[in-house]
Design an enzyme around this catalytic site. Structure first.
Site, PDB file in Angstrom:
ATOM      1  N   GLU A 165      28.379  61.088  17.441  1.00 19.94           N
ATOM      2  CA  GLU A 165      27.504  61.708  18.227  1.00 19.94           C
ATOM      3  C   GLU A 165      26.277  60.675  18.243  1.00 19.94           C
ATOM      4  O   GLU A 165      25.101  60.895  17.726  1.00 19.94           O
ATOM      5  CB  GLU A 165      27.173  63.221  17.632  1.00 19.94           C
ATOM      6  N   GLU A 352      35.434  67.945  16.434  1.00 21.87           N
ATOM      7  CA  GLU A 352      34.708  69.020  16.010  1.00 21.87           C
ATOM      8  C   GLU A 352      34.417  70.008  16.829  1.00 21.87           C
ATOM      9  O   GLU A 352      34.322  69.859  18.180  1.00 21.87           O
ATOM     10  CB  GLU A 352      32.918  68.428  15.661  1.00 21.87           C
TER      11      GLU A 352
END
Length: 441
Positions: A165, A352
């Site tokens: 991320e 995730e």
């Protein structure tokens, strides 16, 4: 309804070093930007610190036991740069190397494949003091770190991800919500450009090692925004900006299509914040990858009128608590977008996905987490629909193995399959842990 996933589909769980390891200043580990940021007044909910967290540094055997109890095929974790190289460059911390060798050995003994991230938000503090990702020298710093990782752990790691991320760097440099807590968008845009170059150079380093059994990729989260009202121009413009200028478009375009999008380039020019670049930068960034990691939590709907009202409440000193609706159906749309718009023609893993409960809900409510089970079940149903349409998704990692330090939310947000008692450090399986183990079986 019963659905069946492919026999070779990977089931896993995910964590990150800064969130679970603790032992913040033990055995030679240096400070990270989150160690510094968490000590700034008002930055972390309830003033929580990551110093102990789940103490996985000392309780690694118990954590691997939990992985075995769940029956996962793979465990996604991250290396701590400041545990490996305390000052970011220079001397290697052998005790840090030993800790990860122990983890990898335990995983191998239990037949669990390692999926490791090189960088999950925790830049060594010493490097931030030299400009962090805003300094182009970070490319050399990161390559030195990546070289140590690849030389020490190599094919003991089945899947390597360069970054998790990258948008967290933007949030930390431009918006101040994450470490290191700065508010300079021009600096943040330069930092993101350098981060993407770090990624590309690390991939090239990986290829030079000629590993036969390891793969490399990157993890980019996608929170796709949609206009709340299809016929409202403000809503449409807001969703477009959130996607292309402040969201996933910043990364997916240069990673998979080459260069920045015209919309982002125009934004840079009109706001005088075009990053300094060198010839060949985009060739370095756009490296062929073995897989793409998608972190997916929700789809978001933008209503310009609501945003104005929220800002009005906040400016008047009010406390607006936003708890968006769950839109697991957006997952299939996001996967289609990756394939059709960004030409992601490599295997995709959901690296995730999860749902938080609040610590304030109480221990019993956290243990009987039926809402999490319903949410994950819905996500898996939509994931299966994407598989039926031919999208090449190879695995799913639930966030997270256990409740942990959830960045600016501190210990208030609980995402774990296992309940963490932060006083005793006991790990207690929730209903979702038992349910997920059954799904895997």
């Amino acid at each position: 309804m019963q659905i069946e996933f492919p026999k070779n589909f990977t089931w896993g769980v995910a964590t990150a070093a800064a969130q679970i390891e603790g032992a913040a200043f033990e055995d030679g580990r240096g400070a990270s930007i989150w160690d510094g940021f968490s000590r700034l007044p008002g930055k972390i909910r309830n003033g929580n610190l990551p110093d102990i967290a789940c103490d996985s540094y000392h309780l690694v055997e118990r954590d691997v036991e939990m992985l075995k109890e769940l029956g996962v095929d793979s465990y996604r974790f991250s290396f701590s740069w400041s545990r490996i190289i305390p000052e970011g460059t220079g001397k290697i911390n052998e005790k840090g190397i030993a800790y990860y060798k122990k983890l990898l050995a335990l995983l191998k003994e239990n037949g669990i494949r390692a999926n490791a991230t090189m960088y999950h938000w925790d830049l060594p503090y010493a490097l931030q003091m030299k400009g962090g990702f805003g300094n182009r020298e970070v490319i050399d710093w990161f390559c030195g770190y990546a070289t140590v990782l690849l030389d020490c752990f190599g094919e003991d790691v089945d899947m390597w991800a360069t970054f998790n991320e990258p948008i967290a760097t933007y949030v930390g440099y431009a918006q101040g919500f994450f470490a290191p807590g700065l508010r300079d968008e021009k600096y943040a845009r330069q930092a993101l450009h350098h981060l993407l170059l770090c990624h590309g150079e690390a991939v090239k380093l990986f290829r030079k090692h000629r590993f036969e059994n390891s793969k490399i990729g990157i993890v980019v989260d996608v929170w796709k925004h949609y206009p709340a009202r299809e016929d409202n121009d403000e809503d449409k413009a807001m969703a477009m900006e959130n996607n292309e200028i402040r969201g996933y478009g910043m990364f997916l375009h240069p990673l998979f299509l080459g260069g920045y999008s015209k919309m982002l380039t125009d934004y840079f020019e009109s706001n005088r914040m075009t990053p300094l670049m060198q010839e060949g930068d985009f060739d370095t960034i756009c490296q062929p990858l073995d897989f793409y990691g998608l972190n997916f939590y929700n789809g978001l709907y933008d209503n310009a009128d609501n945003v104005r009202e929220i800002e009005k409440i906040r400016k008047s000193g009010g406390n607006y608590q936003d708890r968006p609706e769950n839109h697991p159906e957006a997952l299939k749309d996001v996967l289609r977008m990756l394939v059709e718009k960004y030409h992601v023609n490599i295997p995709i893993y959901i690296t995730e996905n999860g749902m938080p409960f609040e610590d304030a809900d109480g221990k019993e409510a956290n243990l009987d987490d039926q809402a999490r089970i319903r949410y994950v079940k819905d996500v898996l149903i939509w994931l299966h629909k994407a598989l039926e349409e031919g999208i090449d998704v190879k695995g799913y990692y639930l966030w997270s193995l256990l409740d942990n330090f959830e960045w600016s939310a501190g210990y208030a947000a609980r995402y774990g399959l296992y309940y963490t008692d932060y006083a005793s450090l006991e790990r207690i399986p929730k209903m979702s842990a038992k349910w997920y183990a059954q799904v895997i079986r």
